[in-house]
Motif scaffolding. Structure first.
Motif, PDB file in Angstrom:
ATOM      1  N   ALA A   1      -5.644   8.053   1.579  1.00 35.06           N
ATOM      2  CA  ALA A   1      -5.582   7.457   2.908  1.00 35.06           C
ATOM      3  C   ALA A   1      -5.856   8.499   3.984  1.00 35.06           C
ATOM      4  N   ALA A   2      -5.248   9.666   3.818  1.00 33.29           N
ATOM      5  CA  ALA A   2      -5.480  10.735   4.793  1.00 33.29           C
ATOM      6  C   ALA A   2      -6.953  11.127   4.829  1.00 33.29           C
TER       7      ALA A   2
ATOM      8  N   ARG B   1      -5.634  -2.860   0.317  1.00 34.62           N
ATOM      9  CA  ARG B   1      -5.689  -3.903   1.346  1.00 34.62           C
ATOM     10  C   ARG B   1      -6.368  -3.354   2.602  1.00 34.62           C
ATOM     11  N   ALA B   2      -6.074  -2.090   2.934  1.00 34.74           N
ATOM     12  CA  ALA B   2      -6.728  -1.461   4.081  1.00 34.74           C
ATOM     13  C   ALA B   2      -8.230  -1.326   3.847  1.00 34.74           C
ATOM     14  N   ARG B   3      -8.590  -0.964   2.620  1.00 35.45           N
ATOM     15  CA  ARG B   3     -10.024  -0.847   2.306  1.00 35.45           C
ATOM     16  C   ARG B   3     -10.716  -2.208   2.421  1.00 35.45           C
ATOM     17  N   ALA B   4     -10.019  -3.268   2.017  1.00 35.52           N
ATOM     18  CA  ALA B   4     -10.592  -4.611   2.145  1.00 35.52           C
ATOM     19  C   ALA B   4     -10.771  -4.979   3.615  1.00 35.52           C
TER      20      ALA B   4
ATOM     21  N   LEU C   1       3.901  -3.601  -0.093  1.00 35.54           N
ATOM     22  CA  LEU C   1       4.255  -2.358   0.596  1.00 35.54           C
ATOM     23  C   LEU C   1       4.033  -1.127  -0.285  1.00 35.54           C
ATOM     24  N   ASP C   2       3.764  -1.340  -1.556  1.00 37.41           N
ATOM     25  CA  ASP C   2       3.493  -0.206  -2.443  1.00 37.41           C
ATOM     26  C   ASP C   2       2.218   0.500  -1.970  1.00 37.41           C
ATOM     27  N   PRO C   3       2.193   1.851  -1.955  1.00 37.22           N
ATOM     28  CA  PRO C   3       0.995   2.552  -1.468  1.00 37.22           C
ATOM     29  C   PRO C   3      -0.294   2.135  -2.163  1.00 37.22           C
ATOM     30  N   THR C   4      -0.221   1.765  -3.448  1.00 32.32           N
ATOM     31  CA  THR C   4      -1.434   1.350  -4.155  1.00 32.32           C
ATOM     32  C   THR C   4      -2.093   0.176  -3.456  1.00 32.32           C
ATOM     33  N   TRP C   5      -1.322  -0.890  -3.289  1.00 38.28           N
ATOM     34  CA  TRP C   5      -1.918  -2.114  -2.738  1.00 38.28           C
ATOM     35  C   TRP C   5      -2.014  -2.048  -1.226  1.00 38.28           C
ATOM     36  N   ARG C   6      -1.235  -1.209  -0.589  1.00 34.23           N
ATOM     37  CA  ARG C   6      -1.406  -0.969   0.843  1.00 34.23           C
ATOM     38  C   ARG C   6      -2.773  -0.328   1.087  1.00 34.23           C
ATOM     39  N   TYR C   7      -3.115   0.637   0.252  1.00 35.72           N
ATOM     40  CA  TYR C   7      -4.394   1.334   0.408  1.00 35.72           C
ATOM     41  C   TYR C   7      -5.567   0.382   0.193  1.00 35.72           C
TER      42      TYR C   7
ATOM     43  N   ARG D   1     -10.059  -1.198  12.929  1.00 36.12           N
ATOM     44  CA  ARG D   1      -8.838  -0.799  13.632  1.00 36.12           C
ATOM     45  C   ARG D   1      -7.598  -1.185  12.819  1.00 36.12           C
ATOM     46  N   ASP D   2      -7.592  -2.391  12.270  1.00 38.66           N
ATOM     47  CA  ASP D   2      -6.459  -2.820  11.438  1.00 38.66           C
ATOM     48  C   ASP D   2      -6.373  -1.963  10.178  1.00 38.66           C
ATOM     49  N   ALA D   3      -7.532  -1.640   9.619  1.00 38.16           N
ATOM     50  CA  ALA D   3      -7.546  -0.812   8.415  1.00 38.16           C
ATOM     51  C   ALA D   3      -6.975   0.568   8.701  1.00 38.16           C
ATOM     52  N   GLU D   4      -7.362   1.153   9.819  1.00 32.66           N
ATOM     53  CA  GLU D   4      -6.875   2.485  10.171  1.00 32.66           C
ATOM     54  C   GLU D   4      -5.369   2.487  10.371  1.00 32.66           C
ATOM     55  N   ALA D   5      -4.829   1.451  11.000  1.00 35.62           N
ATOM     56  CA  ALA D   5      -3.382   1.371  11.214  1.00 35.62           C
ATOM     57  C   ALA D   5      -2.650   1.306   9.875  1.00 35.62           C
ATOM     58  N   MET D   6      -3.197   0.560   8.952  1.00 34.00           N
ATOM     59  CA  MET D   6      -2.554   0.439   7.644  1.00 34.00           C
ATOM     60  C   MET D   6      -2.654   1.749   6.864  1.00 34.00           C
ATOM     61  N   LEU D   7      -3.793   2.424   6.954  1.00 32.67           N
ATOM     62  CA  LEU D   7      -3.956   3.703   6.265  1.00 32.67           C
ATOM     63  C   LEU D   7      -2.984   4.748   6.803  1.00 32.67           C
ATOM     64  N   ARG D   8      -2.762   4.726   8.122  1.00 29.08           N
ATOM     65  CA  ARG D   8      -1.854   5.709   8.711  1.00 29.08           C
ATOM     66  C   ARG D   8      -0.424   5.528   8.214  1.00 29.08           C
TER      67      ARG D   8
END
Length: 701
Positions: free
Chosen positions: A429-430, A398-401, A390-396, A409-416
């Motif tokens: 992310a923004a 993971r979204a890029r992956a 849940l840390d923004p580092t690995w959230r970001y 679509r899943d990546a965009e939801a995670m970035l938001r």
């Protein structure tokens, strides 16, 4: 701020006398320029004249008769110690653990000083640490002293700190009846040793182990005595599951702490002599070829020094079990990535299934990220704890992956989920979603009565008194304690008052805490703007970057000094200051001048421009160079397998401090640019792309 003047001091040397000029503190105005220097010179001349006017040189000896002593030459009694000096001396004695000296200093009751109660508190704190752990006759008197002071300072920072110290002692004595009463009244809840005593109390009462306790006990670090006691108690009772001792040893190995490894090794029954051989940074061949705990410790310790040799030893070791081998490869992979070795990716693949801490997994994720192996990036992140994921580092990342794998679509939801956060990965992310970094609506300014309420808080006044004594750590603790339950409106009022008091670091840090109502003029203050913009412009630097760097370096504390000796707003090291002085042909330069605003900004911007030019105009490399020296980012980029985006380079920087520094400086710069221009800004433009180049030496310090 405090500067120095020259204090004359007489010495006798045989039949001759000489005068030593010695620096003593002198409070000066914060105004730069001629007035400050003139004041110091005048003070020096006045002091020197006074001594010369009153000095009587000893008479020349005649024959063998000693010179006669006159009443004027008799030693004068020492000047009485000021209250401020007594506080400083008491804090120094406390830091040294000198109870005798501290008791002597605290015996004089200070009148009307905001910090008058601190020397008696420091005495009690040292006594609580130095007494025997078990109850005895001396404890009754000491406990009574503690209770009397707590009664006078309930709910204050001093009182809560004393309660923490007493809780530690009560826990050591297994006095859980009184421990429970005091623990319920303890506000800060920030001391791991006290918390472990509380969890031990709970487990003795048959309560389930709290999730927070689980996180502490399985952390990759030295747990400390009270938490080790808790672990031993739980392991002996079978409450940590099978293999608890071996798992704890693996976490200790990951921490690279000899103390943690020795504690866990005792639980596994490893031979002490074999353990010491394995703990050697250069273990012998017997340890490296051993199975079980000895082999794991030896290979992991060697990996910290030479990952390639450790990999060779691991390949040759036939005694480790399959699970032990996978764990060992994870340690070699993490160590290899800390040195940016190209083999780290291969080693990560071999250690991927190890049951390891988030810290080890983070290094393995960086190895995959550097190579842009997105499926492996996702695999490593998915193995992290929920907290880490849940840390923004690995959230970001993971979204890029996900995006790289075609799941846009899943990546965009995670970035938001993280976009819009006022931090490096929130901004990235923004921007990935098409939104540049802008500023939130400015909150309504606090009313004067709200600001006046902050000024009345005695805790803030005590903090200011600590700052005046150059005891910033103590002052910050007092300050932050007062903020604990404040809402956004109150925080903005305190931040505004702090700015008015010219305590800019507290202004920034306090405004940084708001959740809904924000004022970025307080979060990102820009004092001395005319000076900074003029000098930055002359150097060809963006003032937003300079301010972003100052915010991270010193939080605008004019006389900031680091533990390494860096000075001033832009935190310049003395040797670097001397090098800059030579380059700028500044004659008669003194290191003390680095604490002056004009000199510090002039020198700091010169150095920043120098490393920027040396690193082909890359702000990300220059920011890293400002923190770690220009040779290191040169070396780091030489290990890249291909050009990488600046965000990837920032994340794979092998120094934790420099990685955090670069992210924050460039995030700050983006926000300052938005403040100065009134227009949204691109963080990615600051980051750019980093291209591999062969490492080369630099003559820049």
């Amino acid at each position: 701020m405090t500067r120095g003047i020259l204090k004359p001091r007489l010495h006798a040397s045989g039949r001759r006398s000489f005068i030593e000029l010695r620096s003593i503190p002198l409070a000066l105005s914060d105004k730069p320029g001629f007035a400050r220097g003139a004041l110091a010179r005048c003070a020096m001349l006045i002091a020197l004249s006074a001594v010369l006017a009153t000095t009587v040189l000893p008479p020349v000896a005649v024959a063998s008769q000693p010179p006669a002593k006159s009443p004027a030459s008799a030693a004068s009694p020492p000047a009485p110690m000021s209250d401020d000096d007594r506080i400083r001396a008491a804090r120094q004695a406390y830091a040294k653990g000198d109870l005798k000296r501290l008791t002597e200093l605290a015996s004089v009751r200070l009148k009307d000083h905001p910090l008058a109660d601190y020397p008696p508190y420091w005495v009690l704190s040292l006594k609580l640490r130095s007494q025997a752990a078990r109850a005895d006759a001396a404890d009754a008197g000491l406990d009574a002293e503690v209770q009397r002071m707590l009664a006078r300072h309930e709910a204050s920072f001093l009182g809560d700190s004393l309660r923490r110290d007493w809780l530690l002692r009560l826990g050591e004595r297994d006095d859980f009846e009184r421990f429970s009463k005091e623990f319920d009244r303890w506000i800060q809840r920030d001391d791991q040793a006290v918390l472990c005593h509380a969890w031990r109390r709970d487990t003795l009462a048959g309560k389930p182990l709290a999730p927070a306790a689980q996180r502490v006990l399985w952390a990759a670090r030295d747990l400390g005595e009270s938490c080790n006691t808790l672990f031993t108690q739980l392991a002996a009772g079978g409450r940590l599951g099978p293999g608890a001792a071996s798992r704890r040893l693996e976490r200790a190995i990951e921490s690279n702490s000899p103390a943690a490894i020795r504690f866990a090794a005792q639980l596994t029954g490893i031979d002490a002599k074999s353990l010491e051989a394995a703990l050697n940074p250069s273990p012998n061949s017997a340890a490296l070829s051993a199975g079980g705990a000895t082999g794991l410790v030896a290979i992991a310790r060697l990996a910290r020094q030479n990952p390639e040799f450790a990999a060779q030893a691991l390949e040759a070791n036939g005694q480790l079990s399959p699970d032990e081998r996978v764990f060992a490869w994870s340690q070699v992979a993490a160590a290899g990535m800390r040195r940016l070795l190209p083999q780290a990716l291969t080693w990560t693949g071999r250690g991927l299934r190890a049951n390891v801490s988030d810290e080890t997994l983070a290094w393995m994720a960086r190895a995959a990220l550097r190579a842009e192996r997105w499926p492996m990036v996702a695999d490593v992140i998915d193995r992290m704890s929920e907290e880490a994921r849940l840390d923004p580092t690995w959230r970001y990342w993971r979204a890029r992956a996900l995006r790289a794998g075609g799941l846009s679509r899943d990546a965009e939801a995670m970035l938001r989920e993280i976009a819009g956060g006022f931090h490096f990965y929130g901004q990235l992310a923004a921007e990935d979603l098409g939104e540049l970094t802008g500023l939130p609506p400015r909150a309504r300014p606090p009313r004067e009565d709200e600001i006046a309420q902050a000024a009345k808080n005695p805790g803030f006044r005590r903090a200011l008194s600590f700052y005046a004594l150059d005891l910033r750590v103590e002052g910050n603790r007092e300050w932050n304690f007062q903020l604990r339950d404040m809402n956004d409106r109150q925080l903005l009022a305190v931040a505004t008052w702090a700015c008015r008091q010219h305590v800019l670091d507290r202004c920034v840090n306090t405004a940084d805490r708001t959740q809904q109502d924000h004022d970025f003029e307080l979060r990102f203050v820009s004092p001395y703007r005319d000076k900074v913009k003029r000098v930055a412009g002359e150097r060809g630097l963006d003032p937003a970057w300079v301010y972003g760097l100052i915010r991270q370096e010193s939080r605008f504390i004019m006389d900031a000094r680091s533990s390494a000796g860096a000075k001033g707003l832009m935190q310049i090291m003395p040797n670097t200051g001397k090098w800059i002085a030579r380059k700028l042909d500044v004659r008669d330069f003194r290191v003390e001048q680095l604490a002056e605003m004009d000199t510090n900004i002039n020198f700091g911007t010169f150095y920043l421009k120098t490393v920027l030019d040396d690193l082909e105009g890359s702000p990300i490399l220059a920011s890293a160079a400002y923190n770690a020296g220009p040779g290191r980012p040169r070396s780091w980029r030489s290990t890249l397998p291909r050009p990488v985006e600046g965000a990837i380079f920032a994340e794979i920087i092998p120094f934790n401090e420099t990685r955090d520094y670069v992210k924050k400086v460039l995030s700050n710069a983006t926000i300052y640019a938005a403040l100065f221009t009134g227009q949204p800004q691109s963080l990615k433009a600051w980051l750019g792309e980093v291209t591999p180049r062969t490492g080369s030496a630099s003559d820049i310090p």
